[in-house]
Enzyme design. Structure first.
Site, mmCIF file in Angstrom:
data_model
loop_
_atom_site.group_PDB
_atom_site.id
_atom_site.type_symbol
_atom_site.label_atom_id
_atom_site.label_comp_id
_atom_site.label_asym_id
_atom_site.label_seq_id
_atom_site.Cartn_x
_atom_site.Cartn_y
_atom_site.Cartn_z
ATOM 1 N N CYS A 1 19.261 2.661 7.262
ATOM 2 C CA CYS A 1 19.915 1.707 8.163
ATOM 3 C C CYS A 1 21.221 1.190 7.549
ATOM 4 C CB CYS A 1 18.966 0.542 8.460
ATOM 5 S SG CYS A 1 18.788 -0.608 7.104
ATOM 6 N N GLU B 1 -8.165 6.891 11.799
ATOM 7 C CA GLU B 1 -8.973 7.157 10.613
ATOM 8 C C GLU B 1 -10.476 7.134 10.886
ATOM 9 O OE1 GLU B 1 -7.165 4.665 7.618
ATOM 10 O OE2 GLU B 1 -5.801 6.288 7.067
ATOM 11 N N LYS B 2 -10.827 7.235 12.166
ATOM 12 C CA LYS B 2 -12.271 7.190 12.459
ATOM 13 C C LYS B 2 -12.982 8.454 11.997
ATOM 14 C CE LYS B 2 -11.659 8.277 17.405
ATOM 15 N NZ LYS B 2 -10.189 8.330 17.313
ATOM 16 N N GLU C 1 -8.245 5.079 -4.709
ATOM 17 C CA GLU C 1 -8.831 5.660 -3.496
ATOM 18 C C GLU C 1 -9.183 7.116 -3.729
ATOM 19 O OE1 GLU C 1 -6.416 5.511 0.017
ATOM 20 O OE2 GLU C 1 -5.686 3.500 -0.396
ATOM 21 N N ASN D 1 0.842 -1.190 0.000
ATOM 22 C CA ASN D 1 0.000 0.000 0.000
ATOM 23 C C ASN D 1 0.880 1.244 0.000
ATOM 24 O OD1 ASN D 1 -2.891 1.007 0.400
ATOM 25 N ND2 ASN D 1 -1.790 2.163 1.962
ATOM 26 N N GLU D 2 0.630 2.130 -0.906
ATOM 27 C CA GLU D 2 1.337 3.426 -0.930
ATOM 28 C C GLU D 2 2.798 3.315 -0.503
ATOM 29 O OE1 GLU D 2 -1.059 6.303 1.216
ATOM 30 O OE2 GLU D 2 -2.257 6.652 -0.577
ATOM 31 N N HIS E 1 -12.170 9.805 9.089
ATOM 32 C CA HIS E 1 -12.030 9.821 7.629
ATOM 33 C C HIS E 1 -13.358 9.414 7.015
ATOM 34 C CE1 HIS E 1 -10.625 8.973 3.587
ATOM 35 N NE2 HIS E 1 -9.446 9.463 3.887
#
Ligand code: GLA
Ligand code: ZN
Length: 677
Positions: free
Chosen positions: A158, A356-357, A308, A150-151, A359
């Site tokens: 490192c 994200e509630k 999206e 995803n994205e 969103h």
């Protein structure tokens, strides 16, 4: 076509039923998806920890049940691989999967998109999971696409990445001698005598503030390398999937003009481009249009997926404005108008916990369908269903191309001088916007794209001219093409080493000018572009700002001169005949009016017709073509109705069934989809 299983514009989005342990909710979801006309759900985006609770156990039962339940109800699956966030147990057991950040701090478990791309653990477990999913669902009729991770994004610093960077550099440069030359390391006594002396450029070494660096060469190479490292991770999963389902398209969701990855390079390895569109309330609609065009350009015009968008609002912007009534529909059609063959949302049901509630979602916290957002979603669902496969796979045809290049963007943004106000993307958008206002269809292309199908090629701030590109541009112009470039072009090669002998380096012959100095003034200071005589639509004076090249013609004709300062009277706009074509140089950043008239004139010279005879401000036009038949989209971004004057011919509105001809009205925030007779 994306899939013959679903021969229409796909409609749906990210669906995370695992966040609700309640079959009644899952049934309710199905009921509401049907009401909304949803036919595809993106599943399994962030379920790695649920599927794989430890090193050897894999549980697919929940996913099986979800895919089946949806499919029995006519909803297909875009199946994600879940590798965008690793499980906590994995981070604890194998800390090599955790990144080291820009400040040199080793990360702990947390967040997402957080795996080191050179971690052996990530490179082992991620493709393994992808392969298990592909094996399991290879024959499942529900699966219409693969959504890897995803994205992808973010860099790691490192020690493993550092070691891999050295190997990457060995491949690129062969010898330390070449590398020292490429990075000009005699500057500040940085000569490397051993590959192991090379470290990652971040805040502990050569960089600060994310885009300030002592050595552009090192920092550009690190960006190339990190982009390649993440791409290798994508390819590992891609190959694992393709072994089992060679015919199902594989994608990963990109982020438009996201700065950190070279998407032109990525797209070569993706079956289809998909992207996530999250404009803010003040994002110019022409910027969104440009981004869609760029996403279409990644694979030379192949239709893309809108993976999206929010049905209503985001949660991560400073001010998460609602999409005004009609705007979700309008912006969905904007994507389709510019080449999208899917309209998908994040998210189908709104989370109840975590960040994200707030969103937006198709199903809001209230849980029923009697909301403005749901009604608008369902209305669009009906339209898309009605349209069927009519415009599926239709192409956009453009005669004008704007060149966009991620490596050039890195180089420009990392440059120390001439001006901190120089923003490559903004300059590119200025040119795009002028054409957009004139209703001229544009392709956004990379530097590998052939140029022969275009009449006009515009390359704003082409600072980095890669080996061979000047010759390609010369050939294009010699054959009759019109080329436009600007100040701060032709300065360096792909190593960020200046091509000496006068700017614009390898473009000097083509442009017939020489730039002796570059002035930079604060953004509120301006100069004037004074036309030496009228040229097409151009006459009188315009404003310019930002950078000011002091140029001498060497064969080019001066079209306009600076009006002020000690270089008043020196050329600011020139044109050079080269073979059968012409090459323009714009030595400063002009105002919008100049650009509109200038590009309007060039299009008229090339007989490139705007998409309509006349459209008022704020009405966007785009056209797709399928089997020789044109589909004209009129998108009214104004709140009030506007009238558009069409070219001769008869049209049918596919959304209303009405005939259209001559002058036609587009309702406020409304859309007309006109099929040409
Ligand atoms: C991104 C992600 C989604 C979600 C949305 C929210 O696009 O891919 O998982 O976080 O942002 O806008
Ligand atoms: Zn790393």
């Amino acid at each position: 076509m994306l899939s013959d299983k679903l021969p229409k514009i796909w409609y749906g989005g990210d669906y995370n039923p695992e966040q609700w342990d309640d079959p009644r909710i899952w049934d309710e979801d199905i009921r509401m998806f049907k009401l909304a006309g949803i036919d595809v759900a993106t599943l399994n985006v962030f379920s790695w920890a649920m599927i794989q609770p430890d090193e050897t156990t894999y549980n697919f039962e929940f996913l099986d049940a979800t895919i089946n339940r949806l499919y029995e109800n006519g909803i297909h699956t875009c199946l994600a691989t879940s590798t965008g966030a690793h499980p906590a147990w994995m981070a604890k057991k194998y800390p090599d999967i955790l990144r080291v950040d820009y400040h040199g701090r080793k990360r702990k478990f947390g967040g997402r998109h957080n795996s080191c791309p050179n971690s052996p653990t990530y490179r082992r477990f991620a493709p393994l999971l992808a392969e298990k999913l592909a094996e399991r669902y290879r024959d499942h009729p529900a699966i219409v696409a693969w959504h890897v991770s995803n994205e992808y994004g973010g860099y790691c610093y490192c020690e493993r990445c550092e070691a891999a960077f050295r190997e990457w550099l060995k491949k690129r440069y062969g010898t330390l001698e070449n590398l020292n030359k490429a990075w000009n390391t005699r500057f500040w006594g940085h000569t490397f005598y051993d590959w192991d002396e090379i470290v990652a450029p971040n805040e502990l070494s050569e960089e600060w503030n994310g885009n300030r660096t002592n050595f552009q060469g090192i920092s550009i190479d690190y960006r190339r390398f990190q982009s390649d490292s993440l791409l290798e991770c994508f390819k590992l999963e891609y190959d694992a999937i393709k072994k089992h389902t060679p015919h199902i398209p594989v994608t990963t969701n990109l982020m438009g003009t996201y700065p950190e990855l070279d998407y032109f390079k990525w797209a070569k390895h993706m079956d289809v481009v998909s992207w996530d569109n999250y404009p803010a309330i003040d994002t110019p609609v022409s910027f969104t249009a440009m981004t869609h065009d760029l996403m279409r350009g990644l694979k030379s015009g192949q239709p893309f997926m809108l993976m999206e968008q929010t049905p209503s609002q985001q949660n991560w912007q400073p001010y998460n404005s609602l999409k005004r009534p009609g705007v979700m529909r309008l912006w969905s059609w904007q994507a389709v108008a510019r080449g999208a063959d899917t309209v998908m949302f994040f998210q189908l049901r709104r989370s109840v916990g975590a960040c994200e509630k707030f969103h937006g979602a198709v199903i809001e916290h209230v849980g029923h369908e009697h909301t403005r957002v749901f009604r608008e979603v369902a209305e669009l669902g009906r339209e898309l269903k009605m349209l069927g496969d009519r415009i599926l796979d239709a192409r956009v045809e453009a005669k004008v191309a704007i060149v966009y290049d991620w490596e050039n963007r890195w180089a420009v943004s990392l440059s120390s001088g001439p001006s901190i106000a120089l923003d490559y993307l903004k300059e590119v958008h200025n040119y795009y916007d002028a054409l957009y206002r004139r209703n001229i269809q544009v392709d956004m292309i990379g530097v590998d794209e052939p140029l022969d199908r275009y009449d006009i090629v515009i390359a704003p701030v082409l600072y980095m001219v890669k080996t061979g590109y000047a010759a390609k541009l010369e050939a294009f112009v010699a054959r009759g093409g019109t080329f436009v470039t600007t100040f701060f072009s032709g300065i360096v090669d792909e190593r960020d080493i200046v091509r000496t002998g006068g700017y614009p380096g390898e473009l000097r012959r083509l442009l017939g000018i020489w730039a002796e100095e570059i002035d930079a003034l604060p953004p509120d200071r301006k100069n004037r572009i004074v036309m030496t005589k009228p040229y097409g639509e151009l006459e009188g004076e315009y404003e310019c700002s930002l950078l000011y090249d002091l140029i001498h013609p060497e064969g080019a004709e001066t079209i306009a001169v600076y009006g002020d300062d000690f270089y008043a009277g020196m050329p600011v706009v020139t044109v050079n005949r080269f073979g059968a074509g012409r090459a323009w140089y714009v030595a400063s950043s002009p105002d919008g009016e100049f650009l509109e008239r200038f590009l309007g004139t060039l299009c008229a010279e090339k007989k490139i017709r705007p998409l309509v005879k006349a459209a008022p401000e704020g009405v966007e036009c785009s056209r797709r073509v399928k089997d020789g038949r044109g589909f004209l989209f009129l998108l009214n971004h104004n709140a009030e109705a506007k009238e558009v004057e069409l070219h001769e011919g008869r049209y049918t509105d596919l959304l209303t069934g009405e005939a259209a001809e001559g002058r036609t009205v587009v309702p406020g925030r409304g859309v007309r989809l006109l099929e040409e007779a």
